[in-house]
Enzyme design. Structure first.
Site, short mmCIF file in Angstrom:
data_model
loop_
_atom_site.label_atom_id
_atom_site.label_comp_id
_atom_site.label_asym_id
_atom_site.label_seq_id
_atom_site.Cartn_x
_atom_site.Cartn_y
_atom_site.Cartn_z
N GLN A 170 0.86 -1.19 0.00
CA GLN A 170 0.00 0.00 0.00
C GLN A 170 0.89 1.24 0.00
O GLN A 170 1.59 1.51 0.98
CB GLN A 170 -0.89 -0.04 1.25
CG GLN A 170 -1.90 1.07 1.35
CD GLN A 170 -2.78 0.86 2.57
OE1 GLN A 170 -3.69 0.06 2.56
NE2 GLN A 170 -2.48 1.57 3.64
N SER B 259 1.47 6.38 2.71
CA SER B 259 2.21 7.32 3.55
C SER B 259 3.44 7.86 2.83
O SER B 259 4.07 7.18 2.02
CB SER B 259 2.65 6.63 4.85
OG SER B 259 1.52 6.25 5.62
N SER C 192 4.60 -1.46 4.20
CA SER C 192 4.76 -2.84 4.65
C SER C 192 4.88 -3.78 3.47
O SER C 192 4.10 -3.72 2.52
CB SER C 192 3.57 -3.25 5.52
OG SER C 192 3.46 -2.43 6.65
N GLU D 201 -8.76 -1.86 6.37
CA GLU D 201 -7.54 -2.00 7.16
C GLU D 201 -7.86 -1.89 8.64
O GLU D 201 -7.44 -2.71 9.45
CB GLU D 201 -6.54 -0.92 6.76
CG GLU D 201 -5.26 -0.97 7.59
CD GLU D 201 -4.29 0.14 7.19
OE1 GLU D 201 -3.08 -0.08 7.34
OE2 GLU D 201 -4.74 1.20 6.76
N GLU E 274 -4.66 8.24 18.48
CA GLU E 274 -5.22 9.59 18.61
C GLU E 274 -6.15 9.93 17.44
O GLU E 274 -7.21 10.55 17.64
CB GLU E 274 -4.09 10.61 18.71
CG GLU E 274 -3.29 10.55 20.00
CD GLU E 274 -2.38 9.33 20.08
OE1 GLU E 274 -2.01 8.93 21.21
OE2 GLU E 274 -2.03 8.77 19.01
#
Length: 760
Positions: free
Chosen positions: A512, A515, A547, A630, A745
């Protein structure tokens, strides 16, 4: 706001038409929802915010008559007086006290699950008086072996279990005494001596159910045997029981297995704890929405949002434990004991934590005597110790040999499906191949045909059971678990043909590419560019924390295709061949010493038009589909700090009390996660949306793995200096779950805004 409905009436919110059955559990039906609503109508209605700043109107203004006491009493400055008050009479006339008692003694013949529904609502509305102590005492008697009633000529003092049960059905008040008394067996019977610990409702009890060491008995206390105490819970009495050479005859003894007794004690207490958590959540959220500071509702501040989301977590923990214990009534004794220990360990402390969190969010207002918050807090504290000291070690000892049965399917469910898949699974014994499973639709049975079997939650449970029965692990496509659902929904027929079945067969592996160095959780700020060229796109940029990119064949990539559009609207979703020219994969060595993450450089990589998924600039909508899958998957299991690691340590020292307690805490977290998952499946079977499920499970899973891993390290002691056995490396791998799929968070913010409806 529509979202708010998903976090109210928790025990009764899951409604589906499944029958009660051992093993699968009974999901709450429409009747349970009606029961909860009826209980609310007749419980004291104390909603936060009746008066701006200080909550409900003063108590004395709400008690001008018996009717107002039933509907509005919060007992702010009054305690239940000895005897049957008008308030208690009103409740007993409606039959709430005897809901769970057998019809043969005048009860309504329901069970612990129905009692839990009502008790949760009464706890939520702070119903004062002897309700909880009484129904707990009568629940113990109802779970005991049937006894013969005494002859009419026998004196009242010799009240036995049968007479006591009938008296409870008729409206007698009661209490349970558990600790502090000594029992000595003699030829005449059992002699009881000592002074008990304080017991809820004892000062007002007409009948007391007592445990002294290994025996249970029932008595009608004399006033001289009761020592009133200053009660922490201002809405209930409390007292100690003092007995001197008190003879318990055979007639007074209660024949009950320890497991049934534990369950009867745990269910009402856990249900009330869930109700207290619900009130704390309601109060905190309403205050956060209406309290204005610095010109804005305080609910728009992230710190306040996270506090409110934390209270929702406490509510979900308590609710899951109470619900699972209540449904365990029809399960084996071993299962009942495990569910009861979990309810005590998980639900009761959650009510205290939720109350404190609520007061913190309210600030000084919540610390005043005038606000009802302290009443709920006091009740939570009194309740938390009412069944004895924390039960972590007890839960750990039981969990060494028992696994909680959270099976959804019954053996007779879906017989045609079982017959259909049996030959395929049997073939795996001699020809283990994921291709065999994929071609039979069993690699992803929930996918639509021809890729899967269109299996719903129940069918998936049946299939999982058949895999487990044969010792065959269900296959996974790893990152493909998150990619393929997006292609099934948004991909073209040609893309589905090229990728879905090859991925399920194991021929294609995915990563994926989301990021970036400057765009982690803030994914919309990504800078990777895709420029339109003849026949396709040229992509330039850098991805990081990817990953398994070093093992993948393809990656799903987000790239900005319209730099002038608003951040979320100018992004597109591409399928990138990692063997294409211009793709460079560099492994990143992690704290564990392993390289599971990578940085990926995209230098003028050509992506043909056919590998754009959906329309240009629609990538954000597609990415949320991927991320939702996910988050759902990442909340399903404990990859780090699992109870299995603590069991490994116990093999070396089986009687280690610290390890047993740690095992209990770890198993409790795993049971909470599994029960939340089961409730979510049952909700989907009923066509309901629980709202909080995915994000709550993700947050709780991450926290559970962090706490479990920390406990493993603590148990290692000096051995934590060694990397052998993998325990320390397991701990060092925590960031993968603490960051992956959205940080804790970020998830708390999602819960606060999208589930609780707090302002942005």
């Amino acid at each position: 706001m529509a979202a708010s409905a998903a976090w109210r009436a928790p025990i009764a919110e899951t409604r589906a038409g499944l029958d009660s059955q051992p093993g699968s559990g009974k999901v709450l039906s429409d009747e349970h929802g009606d029961l909860a609503e009826s209980a609310v109508r007749h419980a004291p209605i104390v909603e936060p915010g009746d008066q701006p700043g200080f909550g409900p109107a003063p108590a004395e203004e709400r008690r001008d008559s018996a009717e107002s006491a039933v509907r509005h009493g919060s007992a702010v400055e009054t305690r239940a007086e000895p005897g049957r008050s008008d308030f208690w009479k009103a409740l007993t006339e409606q039959g709430w006290h005897s809901l769970h008692l057998p019809e043969s003694v005048g009860g309504q013949g329901a069970g612990l699950l129905e009692l839990a529904v009502v008790t949760e609502q009464f706890g939520r509305h702070l119903v004062p008086g002897p309700f909880l102590p009484t129904v707990t005492a009568s629940a113990v008697l109802a779970a005991a072996e049937p006894s013969e009633p005494s002859e009419p000529s026998e004196p009242t003092e010799s009240t036995g279990p049968a007479e006591a049960l009938a008296a409870f059905a008729a409206g007698a008040t009661g209490a349970v005494v558990l600790d502090g008394l000594r029992a000595t067996n003699t030829a005449e019977g059992w002699y009881i001596n000592g002074t008990s610990c304080p017991a809820l409702g004892l000062a007002d009890a007409e009948i007391v159910v007592v445990r002294a060491h290994q025996i249970w008995f029932v008595l009608r206390p004399e006033p001289s045997q009761l020592i009133p105490v200053e009660a922490v819970d201002l809405t209930r009495s409390a007292a100690r029981l003092k007995l001197e050479n008190f003879l318990v005859s055979q007639h007074n003894l209660i024949e009950i297995s320890p497991e049934r007794a534990e369950l009867a004690l745990a269910v009402p207490a856990a249900a009330e704890a869930a109700g207290l958590c619900s009130w704390a959540l309601d109060c905190a959220v309403d205050h956060a929405r209406t309290r204005v500071q610095f010109g804005r509702p305080i609910g728009s501040f992230q710190a306040v949002q996270h506090q409110a989301a934390g209270i929702l977590l406490y509510r979900e923990i308590a609710t899951a434990a109470a619900w699972d214990a209540a449904r365990a009534e029809q399960h084996s004794l071993a299962q009942q004991a495990l569910a009861a220990a979990q309810a005590r360990h998980a639900a009761l402390p959650a009510a205290v934590d939720a109350s404190v969190a609520c007061v913190r969010l309210l600030g000084a207002i919540g610390f005043t005597w005038e606000h009802d918050a302290h009443l709920y807090w006091r009740r939570a504290v009194a309740l938390s110790g009412s069944l004895g000291r924390p039960a972590a070690r007890n839960l750990g000892e039981r969990a060494r040999t028992i696994t909680r049965d959270l099976t959804l399917a019954r053996p007779d469910d879906c017989p045609e499906l079982r017959s259909q898949i049996a030959p395929v699974l049997d073939r795996m014994a001699t020809e283990p191949s994921v291709r065999v499973l994929a071609d039979a639709g069993l690699a992803a049975p929930h996918y639509p045909k021809p890729y899967g079997l269109d299996a719903g939650p129940l069918e998936q449970a049946v299939i999982a059971e058949e895999f487990e029965r044969r010792g065959i692990p269900q296959p996974t496509t790893v990152i493909g678990e998150w990619v393929l659902p997006t292609l099934l929904v948004h991909g073209s027929p040609e893309q589905r043909e090229r990728f879905v079945m090859p991925t399920l067969r194991g021929d294609v592996r995915w990563c994926q590419l989301f990021s970036e160095p400057g765009a982690g959780s803030d994914l919309a700020s990504l800078t990777t560019r895709a420029t339109k060229v003849d026949g396709g796109w040229r992509i330039n940029g850098q991805k990081v924390w990817t990953s398994l990119a070093h093992e993948a064949h393809w990656g799903v990539c987000l790239a900005r295709t319209d730099p002038d559009a608003p951040r979320h609207r100018g992004i597109s979703y591409f399928l990138v061949d990692l063997a294409a020219e211009g793709v460079t994969v560099r492994p990143i060595k992690q704290a564990t010493g392993r390289s599971e993450f990578n940085e990926v450089f995209l230098d003028d990589v050509f992506v043909p038009d056919r590998d754009l998924v959906g329309e240009p600039n629609s990538g954000w909508r597609l990415a949320t589909t991927t991320l939702a899958n996910e988050r759902h998957n990442m909340g399903a299991t404990l990859a780090h700090g699992s109870s299995d690691r603590i069991r490994q340590l116990l093999r070396e020292n089986p009687d280690d009390p610290e390890a047993l307690s740690a095992l209990g805490r770890c198993v409790s977290r795993e049971l909470t996660l599994a029960t939340l998952g089961l409730r979510g499946v049952l909700a989907r079977l009923a066509g309901l949306d629980l709202g909080a499920e995915v994000s709550v499970r993700k947050v709780f899973s991450a926290l559970a793995q962090q706490e479990g891993s920390r406990e493993v390290i603590a148990l290692l002691g000096p051995d934590s200096a060694s990397a052998e056995d993998g325990h320390v490396v397991d701990h060092l791998g925590l960031p993968a779950v603490l960051f992956g799929g959205g940080t804790i968070e970020i998830q708390l913010t999602v819960i606060a805004q999208r589930v609780l409806g707090l302002p942005r």
